[in-house]
Design a protein around this motif. Structure first.
Motif, PDB file in Angstrom:
ATOM      1  N   ASP A  43      -5.519   3.736   7.724  1.00  0.00           N
ATOM      2  CA  ASP A  43      -6.931   4.114   7.600  1.00  0.00           C
ATOM      3  C   ASP A  43      -7.070   5.567   7.143  1.00  0.00           C
ATOM      4  OD1 ASP A  43      -6.094   5.452   9.864  1.00  0.00           O
ATOM      5  OD2 ASP A  43      -7.663   4.647  11.178  1.00  0.00           O
ATOM      6  N   LEU A  44      -5.924   6.195   6.787  1.00  0.00           N
ATOM      7  CA  LEU A  44      -5.819   7.572   6.306  1.00  0.00           C
ATOM      8  C   LEU A  44      -6.149   8.604   7.383  1.00  0.00           C
ATOM      9  CD1 LEU A  44      -7.255   7.190   2.688  1.00  0.00           C
ATOM     10  CD2 LEU A  44      -4.890   6.984   3.480  1.00  0.00           C
ATOM     11  N   GLN A  45      -6.110   8.200   8.644  1.00  0.00           N
ATOM     12  CA  GLN A  45      -6.315   9.110   9.772  1.00  0.00           C
ATOM     13  C   GLN A  45      -4.969   9.458  10.395  1.00  0.00           C
ATOM     14  OE1 GLN A  45      -9.452  10.341  10.587  1.00  0.00           O
ATOM     15  NE2 GLN A  45      -9.906   9.304   8.669  1.00  0.00           N
ATOM     16  N   ALA A  46      -4.816  10.706  10.797  1.00  0.00           N
ATOM     17  CA  ALA A  46      -3.603  11.132  11.495  1.00  0.00           C
ATOM     18  C   ALA A  46      -3.790  10.868  12.984  1.00  0.00           C
ATOM     19  CB  ALA A  46      -3.353  12.613  11.245  1.00  0.00           C
ATOM     20  N   ARG A  47      -2.781  10.256  13.578  1.00  0.00           N
ATOM     21  CA  ARG A  47      -2.819   9.949  15.012  1.00  0.00           C
ATOM     22  C   ARG A  47      -1.491  10.328  15.642  1.00  0.00           C
ATOM     23  NH1 ARG A  47      -5.911   6.034  12.860  1.00  0.00           N
ATOM     24  NH2 ARG A  47      -8.007   5.846  13.689  1.00  0.00           N
ATOM     25  N   ARG A  48      -1.548  10.675  16.916  1.00  0.00           N
ATOM     26  CA  ARG A  48      -0.338  11.050  17.655  1.00  0.00           C
ATOM     27  C   ARG A  48       0.142   9.882  18.506  1.00  0.00           C
ATOM     28  NH1 ARG A  48       0.799  16.156  16.817  1.00  0.00           N
ATOM     29  NH2 ARG A  48      -0.848  17.592  16.294  1.00  0.00           N
ATOM     30  N   CYS A  49       1.451   9.805  18.660  1.00  0.00           N
ATOM     31  CA  CYS A  49       2.055   8.830  19.564  1.00  0.00           C
ATOM     32  C   CYS A  49       3.276   9.489  20.186  1.00  0.00           C
ATOM     33  CB  CYS A  49       2.426   7.543  18.826  1.00  0.00           C
ATOM     34  SG  CYS A  49       3.944   7.637  17.875  1.00  0.00           S
ATOM     35  N   PRO A  50       3.707   9.013  21.351  1.00  0.00           N
ATOM     36  CA  PRO A  50       4.914   9.599  21.949  1.00  0.00           C
ATOM     37  C   PRO A  50       6.108   9.470  21.003  1.00  0.00           C
ATOM     38  CG  PRO A  50       3.756   8.215  23.534  1.00  0.00           C
ATOM     39  CD  PRO A  50       3.106   7.979  22.199  1.00  0.00           C
ATOM     40  N   LEU A  51       6.837  10.553  20.844  1.00  0.00           N
ATOM     41  CA  LEU A  51       8.013  10.546  19.983  1.00  0.00           C
ATOM     42  C   LEU A  51       9.016   9.503  20.462  1.00  0.00           C
ATOM     43  CD1 LEU A  51       9.548  11.811  17.621  1.00  0.00           C
ATOM     44  CD2 LEU A  51      10.417  13.528  19.218  1.00  0.00           C
ATOM     45  N   ARG A 100       0.821  -1.224   0.000  1.00  0.00           N
ATOM     46  CA  ARG A 100       0.000   0.000   0.000  1.00  0.00           C
ATOM     47  C   ARG A 100       0.849   1.267   0.000  1.00  0.00           C
ATOM     48  NH1 ARG A 100      -4.334   0.241   4.383  1.00  0.00           N
ATOM     49  NH2 ARG A 100      -4.882   2.061   3.145  1.00  0.00           N
ATOM     50  N   LEU A 101       2.135   1.132  -0.295  1.00  0.00           N
ATOM     51  CA  LEU A 101       3.035   2.272  -0.211  1.00  0.00           C
ATOM     52  C   LEU A 101       2.646   3.401  -1.166  1.00  0.00           C
ATOM     53  CD1 LEU A 101       5.446   3.559   1.101  1.00  0.00           C
ATOM     54  CD2 LEU A 101       6.918   2.319  -0.497  1.00  0.00           C
ATOM     55  N   GLY A 102       2.227   3.086  -2.366  1.00  0.00           N
ATOM     56  CA  GLY A 102       1.820   4.138  -3.310  1.00  0.00           C
ATOM     57  C   GLY A 102       0.675   4.966  -2.748  1.00  0.00           C
ATOM     58  N   GLU A 103      -0.337   4.296  -2.248  1.00  0.00           N
ATOM     59  CA  GLU A 103      -1.474   4.980  -1.632  1.00  0.00           C
ATOM     60  C   GLU A 103      -1.000   5.836  -0.452  1.00  0.00           C
ATOM     61  OE1 GLU A 103      -5.486   3.791   0.900  1.00  0.00           O
ATOM     62  OE2 GLU A 103      -4.228   2.204   0.072  1.00  0.00           O
ATOM     63  N   GLY A 104      -0.098   5.270   0.356  1.00  0.00           N
ATOM     64  CA  GLY A 104       0.415   5.991   1.512  1.00  0.00           C
ATOM     65  C   GLY A 104       1.196   7.240   1.137  1.00  0.00           C
ATOM     66  N   LEU A 105       2.055   7.133   0.121  1.00  0.00           N
ATOM     67  CA  LEU A 105       2.830   8.305  -0.312  1.00  0.00           C
ATOM     68  C   LEU A 105       1.927   9.411  -0.834  1.00  0.00           C
ATOM     69  CD1 LEU A 105       5.897   6.705  -2.105  1.00  0.00           C
ATOM     70  CD2 LEU A 105       5.838   7.852   0.102  1.00  0.00           C
ATOM     71  N   GLU A 106       0.936   9.031  -1.621  1.00  0.00           N
ATOM     72  CA  GLU A 106       0.003  10.047  -2.121  1.00  0.00           C
ATOM     73  C   GLU A 106      -0.732  10.721  -0.973  1.00  0.00           C
ATOM     74  OE1 GLU A 106      -2.002   9.489  -6.046  1.00  0.00           O
ATOM     75  OE2 GLU A 106      -1.515   7.378  -5.620  1.00  0.00           O
ATOM     76  N   ALA A 107      -1.181   9.939   0.000  1.00  0.00           N
ATOM     77  CA  ALA A 107      -1.893  10.491   1.147  1.00  0.00           C
ATOM     78  C   ALA A 107      -0.977  11.373   1.988  1.00  0.00           C
ATOM     79  CB  ALA A 107      -2.490   9.367   1.986  1.00  0.00           C
ATOM     80  N   LEU A 108       0.276  10.951   2.189  1.00  0.00           N
ATOM     81  CA  LEU A 108       1.239  11.744   2.950  1.00  0.00           C
ATOM     82  C   LEU A 108       1.473  13.088   2.262  1.00  0.00           C
ATOM     83  CD1 LEU A 108       3.283  11.875   5.334  1.00  0.00           C
ATOM     84  CD2 LEU A 108       4.946  10.822   3.790  1.00  0.00           C
ATOM     85  N   ALA A 109       1.661  13.070   0.964  1.00  0.00           N
ATOM     86  CA  ALA A 109       1.870  14.310   0.217  1.00  0.00           C
ATOM     87  C   ALA A 109       0.643  15.218   0.302  1.00  0.00           C
ATOM     88  CB  ALA A 109       2.202  13.993  -1.242  1.00  0.00           C
ATOM     89  N   ARG A 110      -0.540  14.636   0.175  1.00  0.00           N
ATOM     90  CA  ARG A 110      -1.785  15.411   0.263  1.00  0.00           C
ATOM     91  C   ARG A 110      -1.950  16.025   1.654  1.00  0.00           C
ATOM     92  NH1 ARG A 110      -4.166  11.660  -2.323  1.00  0.00           N
ATOM     93  NH2 ARG A 110      -5.006  10.613  -0.496  1.00  0.00           N
TER      94      ARG A 110
END
Length: 160
Positions: free
Chosen positions: A129-137, A29-39
């Motif tokens: 799932d195309l949602q942004a989530r936070r986690c401890p660095l 799913r890397l292609g989908e992920g890269l497009e979503a990250l760029a968007r």
């Protein structure tokens, strides 16, 4: 956009690590992920054609993924820079280099974390799932570095 390398086990012993591992993207799913990250980062509206994924049958999947990410970046009109960081410099890199594609291999195989940014000691990752989530660095840093420490653990334990 930049990318690095990590490998570790899939086991999560605490909720923060389990939440982090849920943000892992498989290579397929890397292609989908890269497009979503760029968007999500406001860098690109997407490629003219779907990006797909790196070849699954490569002799060296990590090297092939790096080549493919370079190609995909060009398709998205983005500059892709490969970055290697020493372990002590990783937190600073993670805080300042977003968006970042972070290779991460575990029992599931090679995959990726997609870092949107960091603020206040928390990383913001784009999940499958195309949602942004936070986690401890620190959880992200420890997971990315675990493969470096694992071979040394028997020696450290013998000294203790």
């Amino acid at each position: 956009m930049s990318h690095g390398t990590a490998a570790t086990e899939t086991t999560a012993t605490d909720p923060a690590t389990a939440d982090l591992l849920a943000q892992w993207w498989p290579v397929a799913r890397l292609g989908e992920g890269l497009e979503a990250l760029a968007r999500h980062s406001g860098l690109s509206a997407g490629a003219a054609l779907p990006l797909g994924a790196p070849p699954a049958d490569a002799d060296d999947p990590a090297s092939e993924a790096r080549r493919w990410i370079d190609w995909a970046g060009r398709q998205l009109g983005l500059e892709v820079v490969a970055i290697d960081a020493p372990v002590p410099g990783l937190p600073a890199l993670l805080r300042g280099a977003a968006p970042v594609v972070l290779p991460y291999a575990d029992a599931r195989g090679l995959g990726f974390f997609l870092l949107l940014g960091c603020r206040g000691g928390r990383a913001r990752l784009l999940g499958p799932d195309l949602q942004a989530r936070r986690c401890p660095l620190e959880t992200l840093r420890a997971s990315l570095c675990q493969h470096l420490a694992a071979p040394l653990l028997p020696e450290v334990e013998a000294l203790l």
